[in-house]
Design a protein around this motif. Sequence first.
Motif, PDB file in Angstrom:
ATOM      1  N   MET A  44       0.815  -1.218   0.000  1.00  0.00           N
ATOM      2  CA  MET A  44       0.000   0.000   0.000  1.00  0.00           C
ATOM      3  C   MET A  44       0.844   1.262   0.000  1.00  0.00           C
ATOM      4  O   MET A  44       2.003   1.249   0.383  1.00  0.00           O
ATOM      5  CB  MET A  44      -1.002  -0.010   1.150  1.00  0.00           C
ATOM      6  CG  MET A  44      -0.471  -0.338   2.506  1.00  0.00           C
ATOM      7  SD  MET A  44      -1.743  -1.069   3.580  1.00  0.00           S
ATOM      8  CE  MET A  44      -3.042   0.119   3.420  1.00  0.00           C
ATOM      9  N   ASP A  45       0.259   2.374  -0.466  1.00  0.00           N
ATOM     10  CA  ASP A  45       0.965   3.649  -0.522  1.00  0.00           C
ATOM     11  C   ASP A  45       1.003   4.298   0.852  1.00  0.00           C
ATOM     12  O   ASP A  45       0.124   4.069   1.686  1.00  0.00           O
ATOM     13  CB  ASP A  45       0.257   4.613  -1.487  1.00  0.00           C
ATOM     14  CG  ASP A  45       0.432   4.193  -2.936  1.00  0.00           C
ATOM     15  OD1 ASP A  45       1.084   3.161  -3.159  1.00  0.00           O
ATOM     16  OD2 ASP A  45      -0.085   4.898  -3.812  1.00  0.00           O
ATOM     17  N   ALA A  46       2.000   5.155   1.021  1.00  0.00           N
ATOM     18  CA  ALA A  46       2.169   5.825   2.312  1.00  0.00           C
ATOM     19  C   ALA A  46       1.203   6.999   2.476  1.00  0.00           C
ATOM     20  O   ALA A  46       1.029   7.511   3.578  1.00  0.00           O
ATOM     21  CB  ALA A  46       3.601   6.325   2.437  1.00  0.00           C
ATOM     22  N   ASP A  47       0.556   7.428   1.401  1.00  0.00           N
ATOM     23  CA  ASP A  47      -0.180   8.687   1.455  1.00  0.00           C
ATOM     24  C   ASP A  47      -1.654   8.500   1.832  1.00  0.00           C
ATOM     25  O   ASP A  47      -2.457   9.412   1.682  1.00  0.00           O
ATOM     26  CB  ASP A  47      -0.074   9.421   0.116  1.00  0.00           C
ATOM     27  CG  ASP A  47      -0.514   8.544  -1.053  1.00  0.00           C
ATOM     28  OD1 ASP A  47      -1.126   7.487  -0.804  1.00  0.00           O
ATOM     29  OD2 ASP A  47      -0.251   8.924  -2.201  1.00  0.00           O
ATOM     30  N   LEU A  48      -1.998   7.293   2.302  1.00  0.00           N
ATOM     31  CA  LEU A  48      -3.369   6.956   2.714  1.00  0.00           C
ATOM     32  C   LEU A  48      -4.374   7.025   1.562  1.00  0.00           C
ATOM     33  O   LEU A  48      -5.571   7.111   1.792  1.00  0.00           O
ATOM     34  CB  LEU A  48      -3.843   7.831   3.888  1.00  0.00           C
ATOM     35  CG  LEU A  48      -3.238   7.463   5.257  1.00  0.00           C
ATOM     36  CD1 LEU A  48      -3.757   8.401   6.340  1.00  0.00           C
ATOM     37  CD2 LEU A  48      -3.548   6.027   5.646  1.00  0.00           C
ATOM     38  N   GLN A  49      -3.868   7.002   0.324  1.00  0.00           N
ATOM     39  CA  GLN A  49      -4.803   6.865  -0.800  1.00  0.00           C
ATOM     40  C   GLN A  49      -5.338   5.437  -0.862  1.00  0.00           C
ATOM     41  O   GLN A  49      -6.319   5.178  -1.534  1.00  0.00           O
ATOM     42  CB  GLN A  49      -4.105   7.218  -2.119  1.00  0.00           C
ATOM     43  CG  GLN A  49      -4.015   8.711  -2.349  1.00  0.00           C
ATOM     44  CD  GLN A  49      -3.474   9.038  -3.725  1.00  0.00           C
ATOM     45  OE1 GLN A  49      -2.410   8.585  -4.121  1.00  0.00           O
ATOM     46  NE2 GLN A  49      -4.222   9.837  -4.471  1.00  0.00           N
ATOM     47  N   ASP A  50      -4.615   4.537  -0.177  1.00  0.00           N
ATOM     48  CA  ASP A  50      -5.075   3.161  -0.049  1.00  0.00           C
ATOM     49  C   ASP A  50      -5.558   2.979   1.379  1.00  0.00           C
ATOM     50  O   ASP A  50      -4.753   2.807   2.288  1.00  0.00           O
ATOM     51  CB  ASP A  50      -3.921   2.184  -0.317  1.00  0.00           C
ATOM     52  CG  ASP A  50      -3.320   2.378  -1.698  1.00  0.00           C
ATOM     53  OD1 ASP A  50      -4.059   2.783  -2.602  1.00  0.00           O
ATOM     54  OD2 ASP A  50      -2.126   2.118  -1.847  1.00  0.00           O
ATOM     55  N   ALA A  96      -6.881  -0.115 -11.525  1.00  0.00           N
ATOM     56  CA  ALA A  96      -6.357  -0.960 -10.457  1.00  0.00           C
ATOM     57  C   ALA A  96      -5.256  -0.217  -9.722  1.00  0.00           C
ATOM     58  O   ALA A  96      -4.416   0.416 -10.335  1.00  0.00           O
ATOM     59  CB  ALA A  96      -5.805  -2.257 -11.029  1.00  0.00           C
ATOM     60  N   ARG A  97      -5.285  -0.303  -8.401  1.00  0.00           N
ATOM     61  CA  ARG A  97      -4.213   0.315  -7.630  1.00  0.00           C
ATOM     62  C   ARG A  97      -3.237  -0.782  -7.218  1.00  0.00           C
ATOM     63  O   ARG A  97      -3.505  -1.969  -7.407  1.00  0.00           O
ATOM     64  CB  ARG A  97      -4.796   1.036  -6.423  1.00  0.00           C
ATOM     65  CG  ARG A  97      -5.680   2.211  -6.833  1.00  0.00           C
ATOM     66  CD  ARG A  97      -5.938   3.120  -5.670  1.00  0.00           C
ATOM     67  NE  ARG A  97      -4.739   3.506  -4.977  1.00  0.00           N
ATOM     68  CZ  ARG A  97      -3.985   4.563  -5.289  1.00  0.00           C
ATOM     69  NH1 ARG A  97      -4.318   5.343  -6.283  1.00  0.00           N
ATOM     70  NH2 ARG A  97      -2.905   4.843  -4.592  1.00  0.00           N
ATOM     71  N   ASP A  98      -2.116  -0.359  -6.669  1.00  0.00           N
ATOM     72  CA  ASP A  98      -1.153  -1.371  -6.232  1.00  0.00           C
ATOM     73  C   ASP A  98      -1.505  -1.883  -4.839  1.00  0.00           C
ATOM     74  O   ASP A  98      -0.755  -2.656  -4.261  1.00  0.00           O
ATOM     75  CB  ASP A  98       0.264  -0.805  -6.251  1.00  0.00           C
ATOM     76  CG  ASP A  98       0.772  -0.624  -7.674  1.00  0.00           C
ATOM     77  OD1 ASP A  98       0.280  -1.347  -8.553  1.00  0.00           O
ATOM     78  OD2 ASP A  98       1.642   0.227  -7.893  1.00  0.00           O
ATOM     79  N   GLU A 145      -7.777  11.634  -2.119  1.00  0.00           N
ATOM     80  CA  GLU A 145      -6.581  12.434  -2.362  1.00  0.00           C
ATOM     81  C   GLU A 145      -5.560  12.201  -1.261  1.00  0.00           C
ATOM     82  O   GLU A 145      -5.913  11.854  -0.140  1.00  0.00           O
ATOM     83  CB  GLU A 145      -6.978  13.909  -2.480  1.00  0.00           C
ATOM     84  CG  GLU A 145      -7.852  14.087  -3.719  1.00  0.00           C
ATOM     85  CD  GLU A 145      -7.968  15.528  -4.182  1.00  0.00           C
ATOM     86  OE1 GLU A 145      -7.036  16.314  -3.954  1.00  0.00           O
ATOM     87  OE2 GLU A 145      -9.009  15.850  -4.769  1.00  0.00           O
ATOM     88  N   ARG A 146      -4.282  12.366  -1.617  1.00  0.00           N
ATOM     89  CA  ARG A 146      -3.244  12.061  -0.633  1.00  0.00           C
ATOM     90  C   ARG A 146      -3.307  13.000   0.565  1.00  0.00           C
ATOM     91  O   ARG A 146      -3.682  14.153   0.443  1.00  0.00           O
ATOM     92  CB  ARG A 146      -1.846  12.038  -1.268  1.00  0.00           C
ATOM     93  CG  ARG A 146      -1.402  13.311  -1.924  1.00  0.00           C
ATOM     94  CD  ARG A 146       0.114  13.408  -2.080  1.00  0.00           C
ATOM     95  NE  ARG A 146       0.793  12.286  -2.688  1.00  0.00           N
ATOM     96  CZ  ARG A 146       1.785  11.629  -2.080  1.00  0.00           C
ATOM     97  NH1 ARG A 146       2.173  11.963  -0.866  1.00  0.00           N
ATOM     98  NH2 ARG A 146       2.395  10.646  -2.700  1.00  0.00           N
ATOM     99  N   VAL A 147      -2.935  12.474   1.768  1.00  0.00           N
ATOM    100  CA  VAL A 147      -3.090  13.259   2.998  1.00  0.00           C
ATOM    101  C   VAL A 147      -2.064  14.357   3.110  1.00  0.00           C
ATOM    102  O   VAL A 147      -2.337  15.422   3.653  1.00  0.00           O
ATOM    103  CB  VAL A 147      -2.996  12.384   4.270  1.00  0.00           C
ATOM    104  CG1 VAL A 147      -4.291  11.670   4.519  1.00  0.00           C
ATOM    105  CG2 VAL A 147      -1.830  11.434   4.214  1.00  0.00           C
TER     106      VAL A 147
END
Length: 313
Positions: free
Chosen positions: A95-101, A158-160, A202-204
Amino acid sequence: MLISLIVPCYNEEESMPLFYKEASRVAAEMKTSHGAEFEFIFIDDGSRDGTLRVARELHAQDPRVRYVSFSRNFGKEAGIYAGLQAAKGDYVATMDADLQDPPALLPAMLDTLLGGEYDCAATRRTTRKGEPPLRSWFAKKFYQIINKMSDTEIVDGARDFRLMSRKMVNAVLSMAEYNRFSKGIFSWVGFKTKWFDYENIERVAGTTKWNFWGLFKYSIEGIVGFSTTPLLVAAGAGVLFCILAFIGILFVVIRALAFGDPTSGWPSLVCIMLLCSGVQLFCIGIVGEYLAKTYLEVKHRPIYIVAETEEGR
Ligand code: UDP
Ligand code: MG
């Protein structure tokens, strides 16, 4: 039952604490609901800001936090691979660090895998809200083109972010290729995948690492990595131009026989020459792209180089 969360981070010092907070909250919930233990693996992808410092601090606070720090920026795909290699979990999520996931989806994803039918719970976004419209348009075209060309299905949007069983993780790890296009690799290994849809978030904090040129190169990477159709297109263009030339020759010969040979027409000749050499260069370029990828692949360079982990430098 251990769950590993792999988080590739490039200049994410602002997002990481927020991610950690949210992920720990979900981890605590899942400990009571599923009896799941967690490890968080942050991959510092050669960040220039305090990402590594934050990772060290989080590890000092909480031994569940592990990290791998690269010697330079190797890209997100290398980060995911490093994380998969480091992960000890029975289930592994990227998962991404930016809480988009959103980590809040994890319990439902885990339930899916525990059901035994699926080996992977993946996510896709249904909207591209908050993205420049031109980028969305190109993204849509890219998915259309690559899915026409490639036998491997690349799912639009699709996201990662996905949770995988150990079986699937081992399959992905067995693909140690240098040119890594994760969206393709995850699909190529197969296994039954359940999709979770959600709206784009959106990213945090921090900024996106993608610009238009980066995305363009990434899309070429995907096409070259998972399809050889462009080579067929090049060959097809060759055949087409041979046919055109043949018709042209017939036309010129018949005209010369019927009406004599007026020596006009060199401008059209120049245009034809330019067109043909253009097509040739284009096709050589396509072949060259595959050759370049092959060249990088046969060198067998490591996918990433570690400078430091939580176990030491
Ligand atoms: N990332 C990375 N290495 C890079 C670029 C990005 O590890 O060279 C990480 C980044 O820190 C983030 C994730 O990949 O956790 C997704 O990046 P970003 O949010 O910038 O992409 P977007 O969500 O805009 O597609
Ligand atoms: Mg993001």
